[in-house]
Design a protein around this motif. Sequence first.
Motif, mmCIF file in Angstrom:
data_model
loop_
_atom_site.group_PDB
_atom_site.id
_atom_site.type_symbol
_atom_site.label_atom_id
_atom_site.label_comp_id
_atom_site.label_asym_id
_atom_site.label_seq_id
_atom_site.Cartn_x
_atom_site.Cartn_y
_atom_site.Cartn_z
ATOM 1 N N GLU A 98 45.041 55.490 40.730
ATOM 2 C CA GLU A 98 45.543 55.911 42.032
ATOM 3 C C GLU A 98 45.692 54.712 42.971
ATOM 4 O OE1 GLU A 98 43.602 59.272 43.833
ATOM 5 O OE2 GLU A 98 42.991 60.060 41.858
ATOM 6 N N THR A 99 44.781 53.765 42.858
ATOM 7 C CA THR A 99 44.836 52.570 43.711
ATOM 8 C C THR A 99 46.129 51.793 43.483
ATOM 9 O OG1 THR A 99 42.432 52.368 43.714
ATOM 10 C CG2 THR A 99 43.704 50.414 44.314
ATOM 11 N N VAL A 100 46.509 51.670 42.218
ATOM 12 C CA VAL A 100 47.741 50.946 41.880
ATOM 13 C C VAL A 100 48.951 51.634 42.508
ATOM 14 C CG1 VAL A 100 49.341 50.432 39.981
ATOM 15 C CG2 VAL A 100 46.918 49.858 39.769
ATOM 16 N N ILE A 101 49.042 52.951 42.376
ATOM 17 C CA ILE A 101 50.169 53.705 42.923
ATOM 18 C C ILE A 101 50.200 53.608 44.450
ATOM 19 C CG2 ILE A 101 51.272 55.959 43.109
ATOM 20 C CD1 ILE A 101 51.431 54.676 40.322
ATOM 21 N N ARG A 102 49.035 53.706 45.083
ATOM 22 C CA ARG A 102 48.985 53.594 46.549
ATOM 23 C C ARG A 102 49.437 52.206 47.009
ATOM 24 N NH1 ARG A 102 44.171 56.872 46.045
ATOM 25 N NH2 ARG A 102 44.561 58.936 46.996
ATOM 26 N N ASP A 103 49.058 51.184 46.251
ATOM 27 C CA ASP A 103 49.479 49.820 46.600
ATOM 28 C C ASP A 103 50.993 49.670 46.474
ATOM 29 O OD1 ASP A 103 46.929 49.054 47.198
ATOM 30 O OD2 ASP A 103 46.574 47.976 45.310
ATOM 31 N N TYR A 104 51.557 50.314 45.446
ATOM 32 C CA TYR A 104 53.015 50.278 45.300
ATOM 33 C C TYR A 104 53.685 50.984 46.479
ATOM 34 C CZ TYR A 104 52.302 48.997 40.345
ATOM 35 O OH TYR A 104 51.941 48.376 39.181
ATOM 36 N N LEU A 105 53.172 52.154 46.851
ATOM 37 C CA LEU A 105 53.771 52.947 47.925
ATOM 38 C C LEU A 105 53.666 52.256 49.287
ATOM 39 C CD1 LEU A 105 52.531 56.510 46.902
ATOM 40 C CD2 LEU A 105 54.904 55.720 46.915
ATOM 41 N N SER A 106 52.657 51.460 49.462
ATOM 42 C CA SER A 106 52.471 50.756 50.738
ATOM 43 C C SER A 106 53.249 49.445 50.787
ATOM 44 C CB SER A 106 50.988 50.470 50.980
ATOM 45 O OG SER A 106 50.506 49.498 50.048
ATOM 46 N N GLY A 107 53.742 49.012 49.616
ATOM 47 C CA GLY A 107 54.449 47.741 49.559
ATOM 48 C C GLY A 107 53.508 46.554 49.428
ATOM 49 N N LYS A 108 52.238 46.850 49.205
ATOM 50 C CA LYS A 108 51.255 45.787 49.081
ATOM 51 C C LYS A 108 51.448 44.994 47.797
ATOM 52 C CE LYS A 108 46.207 45.063 49.020
ATOM 53 N NZ LYS A 108 44.890 45.740 49.081
ATOM 54 N N THR A 109 51.770 45.706 46.713
ATOM 55 C CA THR A 109 52.022 45.051 45.424
ATOM 56 C C THR A 109 53.258 45.676 44.784
ATOM 57 O OG1 THR A 109 50.600 46.606 44.208
ATOM 58 C CG2 THR A 109 49.578 44.569 45.034
ATOM 59 N N TYR A 110 53.731 45.035 43.716
ATOM 60 C CA TYR A 110 54.919 45.500 43.003
ATOM 61 C C TYR A 110 54.600 45.553 41.511
ATOM 62 C CZ TYR A 110 56.932 44.252 47.463
ATOM 63 O OH TYR A 110 57.172 44.165 48.812
ATOM 64 N N PRO A 111 55.215 46.480 40.781
ATOM 65 C CA PRO A 111 54.866 46.664 39.367
ATOM 66 C C PRO A 111 55.387 45.553 38.466
ATOM 67 C CG PRO A 111 56.704 48.074 39.952
ATOM 68 C CD PRO A 111 56.224 47.456 41.229
ATOM 69 N N SER A 112 54.686 45.355 37.369
ATOM 70 C CA SER A 112 55.159 44.447 36.328
ATOM 71 C C SER A 112 56.340 45.113 35.630
ATOM 72 C CB SER A 112 54.044 44.179 35.318
ATOM 73 O OG SER A 112 53.695 45.388 34.653
ATOM 74 N N ARG A 127 55.178 48.140 33.553
ATOM 75 C CA ARG A 127 54.832 49.310 34.365
ATOM 76 C C ARG A 127 56.080 49.924 34.994
ATOM 77 N NH1 ARG A 127 49.063 48.126 37.479
ATOM 78 N NH2 ARG A 127 47.746 48.503 35.634
ATOM 79 N N LEU A 128 57.036 49.082 35.348
ATOM 80 C CA LEU A 128 58.299 49.582 35.895
ATOM 81 C C LEU A 128 59.014 50.438 34.848
ATOM 82 C CD1 LEU A 128 59.951 49.160 38.558
ATOM 83 C CD2 LEU A 128 61.254 47.455 37.311
ATOM 84 N N ALA A 129 58.977 49.971 33.603
ATOM 85 C CA ALA A 129 59.598 50.718 32.511
ATOM 86 C C ALA A 129 58.892 52.052 32.284
ATOM 87 C CB ALA A 129 59.579 49.885 31.226
ATOM 88 N N THR A 130 57.560 52.060 32.402
ATOM 89 C CA THR A 130 56.789 53.295 32.230
ATOM 90 C C THR A 130 57.150 54.317 33.300
ATOM 91 O OG1 THR A 130 54.925 52.140 31.211
ATOM 92 C CG2 THR A 130 54.465 54.289 32.215
ATOM 93 N N ILE A 131 57.215 53.857 34.545
ATOM 94 C CA ILE A 131 57.556 54.763 35.654
ATOM 95 C C ILE A 131 58.953 55.322 35.475
ATOM 96 C CG2 ILE A 131 57.950 54.903 38.148
ATOM 97 C CD1 ILE A 131 55.764 52.757 38.477
ATOM 98 N N ALA A 132 59.909 54.462 35.103
ATOM 99 C CA ALA A 132 61.290 54.904 34.912
ATOM 100 C C ALA A 132 61.367 55.959 33.808
ATOM 101 C CB ALA A 132 62.176 53.704 34.578
ATOM 102 N N GLU A 133 60.627 55.734 32.719
ATOM 103 C CA GLU A 133 60.645 56.673 31.594
ATOM 104 C C GLU A 133 60.014 58.003 31.977
ATOM 105 O OE1 GLU A 133 59.042 56.971 26.960
ATOM 106 O OE2 GLU A 133 58.724 55.150 28.145
ATOM 107 N N GLN A 134 58.871 57.956 32.674
ATOM 108 C CA GLN A 134 58.183 59.186 33.050
ATOM 109 C C GLN A 134 58.973 60.005 34.073
ATOM 110 O OE1 GLN A 134 55.424 60.525 31.700
ATOM 111 N NE2 GLN A 134 55.489 58.811 30.246
ATOM 112 N N CYS A 135 59.765 59.320 34.894
ATOM 113 C CA CYS A 135 60.532 60.006 35.945
ATOM 114 C C CYS A 135 61.975 60.270 35.543
ATOM 115 C CB CYS A 135 60.511 59.188 37.235
ATOM 116 S SG CYS A 135 58.858 58.980 37.916
ATOM 117 N N ASN A 136 62.334 59.829 34.321
ATOM 118 C CA ASN A 136 63.678 60.042 33.806
ATOM 119 C C ASN A 136 64.744 59.469 34.741
ATOM 120 O OD1 ASN A 136 65.526 60.957 31.880
ATOM 121 N ND2 ASN A 136 65.826 62.912 32.940
ATOM 122 N N VAL A 137 64.524 58.241 35.196
ATOM 123 C CA VAL A 137 65.504 57.565 36.043
ATOM 124 C C VAL A 137 65.869 56.222 35.412
ATOM 125 C CG1 VAL A 137 64.716 58.646 38.178
ATOM 126 C CG2 VAL A 137 63.705 56.464 37.465
#
Length: 227
Positions: A34-48, A51-61
Motif C-alpha cells: 500500500e505504501t508503494v501505491i500511495r507514493d505513486y499516487l502522491s507523485g513522491k516516487t515513480y514505478p520501475s 512494475r509499470l508493466a504489471t500495473i498496465a497488465e492488471q488494469c488492461n491498459v
Amino acid sequence: MIINKSVKNFKNRLAEVMQSDSVSAFAKRCNMSETVIRDYLSGKTYPSLSRLATIAEQCNVSYDWLATGIRFEGIAEVDNDDVYNEFIYRIPVYHKQLPTPEEARTHKFVNGTPPVMNYPLLEGWLSHFGFDPKKLLMYWAKGDLMEPEIGHNDGLIINTDIKEITTGGLYLLEYEDMTLLRRIRLTIDGWKLLCNNSQCVTILVPREEFSQYKIIGNVVQIIKNTC
C-alpha cells in the motif's frame, strides 16, 4: 530532477485506472505494498519498468499510455510476444519542425513539440495498412483549428504517397511560407480547405491556383497528446 511532464502526470493516469478500487485492494491486485501505491499516487516516487508493466497488465491498459500519456488511436492491440521481435522503422519529422542540434540535445521543447529527429513505427503496423515507411513523416499539430478531432501537439502520421485527392480527407499543405492542416472538399470549381473550428475561414482554391499549393500528404494516423 524530473523534467518530463508525462512522468509527472503518471499519478493522474494511475488514479484513473484504479477506478473505484481502494489503495489496499489495488495494491493486493498488483502484488505491491500500500505504501508503494500511495507514493505513486502522491507523485513522491515513480514505478520501475517492471512494475509499470504489471500495473498496465492488471488494469488492461496500454503500457505506452500508462508510461507517457500518449494514446495510439485506431491501432489494434498486438500480441506482446510478437512486439519485441518486430523491426522498428524511424520516420522523419516534417522538415519545418526539425529541431536544431542544440534544441534536440537539451530537450528545450519538452513541454511543446518534442525535439525529435524521427519517430518509431512498428513493422507490423506498417504492413497491416500497406504503408511504405519511406513515404511517411511525422507532423506535430499546432493550435485549435482542427479540434476536437486534432488538438494542439497531437502527433500526425502523414502519408506522402498520394495517388489522388479524396474529398473529405485531411491533408498537410504548404502555401508560400505557411503550413496548413486542412480537410479538402472537392468542388466543380476547385477545392474548399476546411477547419473544424467555426471561427476559421474556409479557403476557396480555384483550379487555376492549384499549383500555388504543395500537398505534402494526407493524415493516416492521429496520436493523441493526453499529457
